[in-house]
Design an enzyme around this catalytic site. Sequence first.
Site, PDB file in Angstrom:
ATOM      1  N   LYS A 208       0.845  -1.193   0.000  1.00 53.42           N
ATOM      2  CA  LYS A 208       0.000   0.000   0.000  1.00 53.42           C
ATOM      3  C   LYS A 208       0.880   1.242   0.000  1.00 53.42           C
ATOM      4  O   LYS A 208       1.905   1.286   0.694  1.00 53.42           O
ATOM      5  CB  LYS A 208      -0.924  -0.020   1.217  1.00 53.42           C
ATOM      6  CG  LYS A 208      -1.969   1.087   1.238  1.00 53.42           C
ATOM      7  CD  LYS A 208      -2.898   0.923   2.440  1.00 53.42           C
ATOM      8  CE  LYS A 208      -3.930   2.036   2.536  1.00 53.42           C
ATOM      9  NZ  LYS A 208      -4.833   1.880   3.692  1.00 53.42           N
TER      10      LYS A 208
ATOM     11  N   SER B 145      -9.672   2.095   2.913  1.00 56.07           N
ATOM     12  CA  SER B 145      -8.768   2.805   2.023  1.00 56.07           C
ATOM     13  C   SER B 145      -7.784   1.891   1.293  1.00 56.07           C
ATOM     14  O   SER B 145      -7.119   2.314   0.353  1.00 56.07           O
ATOM     15  CB  SER B 145      -7.971   3.843   2.829  1.00 56.07           C
ATOM     16  OG  SER B 145      -7.150   3.205   3.799  1.00 56.07           O
TER      17      SER B 145
ATOM     18  N   SER C 207      -9.991  -0.314   7.184  1.00 53.87           N
ATOM     19  CA  SER C 207      -9.450  -0.134   5.832  1.00 53.87           C
ATOM     20  C   SER C 207      -8.810  -1.372   5.229  1.00 53.87           C
ATOM     21  O   SER C 207      -8.438  -1.364   4.061  1.00 53.87           O
ATOM     22  CB  SER C 207      -8.442   1.018   5.811  1.00 53.87           C
ATOM     23  OG  SER C 207      -9.090   2.233   6.089  1.00 53.87           O
TER      24      SER C 207
END
Length: 500
Positions: A94, A169, A193
């Site tokens: 990420k 996210s 997330s």
Amino acid sequence: MSEERKNRCGNASENNLMSLTAVELGKKIKNKEVTAVDAAKAALAAIQKQEEKVNSFITVLDDEAILARADAVQRQIDAGELTGPLAGVPVAIKDNMCTKGTLTTCASKILYNFIPTYTATAVENLEKAGAVIIGKTNMDEFAMGSTTETSAFGETKNPWNTEHVPGGSSGGSCATVAAEEIPYALGSDTGGSIRQPSAFCGVTGIKPTYGTVSRYGLIAYGSSLDQIGPIAKDVTDCATILEIIASHDTKDSTSVPRDDRKFTEALVDDVKGLKIGIPRDYFGEGLDEEVKSALLAAAKTLEEKGAIVEEFDLGLVKYAIPAYYVIACAEASSNLSRFDGVKYGYRTAEYDGLHNMYKKSRSEGFGPEVKRRIMLGSFVLSSGYYDAYYLKALRVKALIKKAFDEAFAKYDVILGPAAPTTAPKLGESLSDPIRMYLGDIYTISVNLAGLPGISLPCGVDSQGLPIGMQLLGDCFKEKNIIRAAYSFEQTRAYQHAPLS
């Protein structure tokens, strides 16, 4: 393990190494059936094929650098220096985790050119285990959002239906695994997330107990809530990855020394006597009927396998969202004050004096959702409102932790939804931010209490979109949720996303 589970990736694995789980691919590399270079080439080919449709990556590393790393790892494997289960397996990170020499943007304009001089501890641990990093995945800007639509680099799409969001996210990390571009990825979880996008994309994700995985090198959103965790096709992968990335780190003051980090020991198909609680509060108004039916069917399956399943009242659920957003935004307003156009990142082209440069750089560099949360956080921390909002939210946080403590005195695992619905269509959530915030109702309490949680697929709705089940455990009791999740997983075949 059931024959069905053993063969669940058999449809495509002969032709596409990325259809294998990370552990399965690691075994093939270890057994010299394929090499780390073959795996890296397969990942690059899959990305080239799918990326235009999914947009799960912000940065894909240079092909030559990836293949050179894969070759170096293969030589270490051949020499017997790397013997771990994931040596040579490609991974995606990420884009809010620092990677030395590689662009790290947090999906923001303000960090569009930021190249860190160090690597996050969790990523370092993977590299020591022989992981081959392929690239950095898309996300909501600074992890603020639930749909991966607030990214400055364009929205990520759900591989099950590209008209729908992948969640957020960590939507890029979940989408790339579901699209079978990469066998596994790292995500971060501040209020769900990892777990919510895992549910939306039909993959598995673990948010570990706060302090289990070092936050060093993770660009902070809410420091008291953030945790790094694994995203993969199944529970075995997630437990294996977590075992590698979990470590005590003196560079992170919130890192907790743990004696037992052998999470793969919990991969046992046995839930006899395991006490599972189902909060009535989670199954009331607002929960989609198809999601509810799939979750209750999953609970029934676990009961039939010997678990003791009971309903109970958890309480305080309605207070979790306001408490979370007050605390998270307060911490965000402080953490994001460092991005000012001076030391690194975006700086406005024209300005008149230092204060004007700060103002214009931040105004132009941050997106609408990030600005909204910075302003909310600054407001609740301001003189006259600190006691009324922030301190009150901290008290509610303590009460939520107490409610979970009381629940875990009776139950080993709590079962509930990861999200109230399946993945909404692109554009639906951004037009109504409050609705987007309310979508986090089942996940944020876990972060407020610092608990571990896992999300795994438990069905598909009438639109063909995945439904995710969330299992929660007490602090440092990841093994309970891994055991329950693994046991349930043995009853169903992995379902590949249509785009995979």
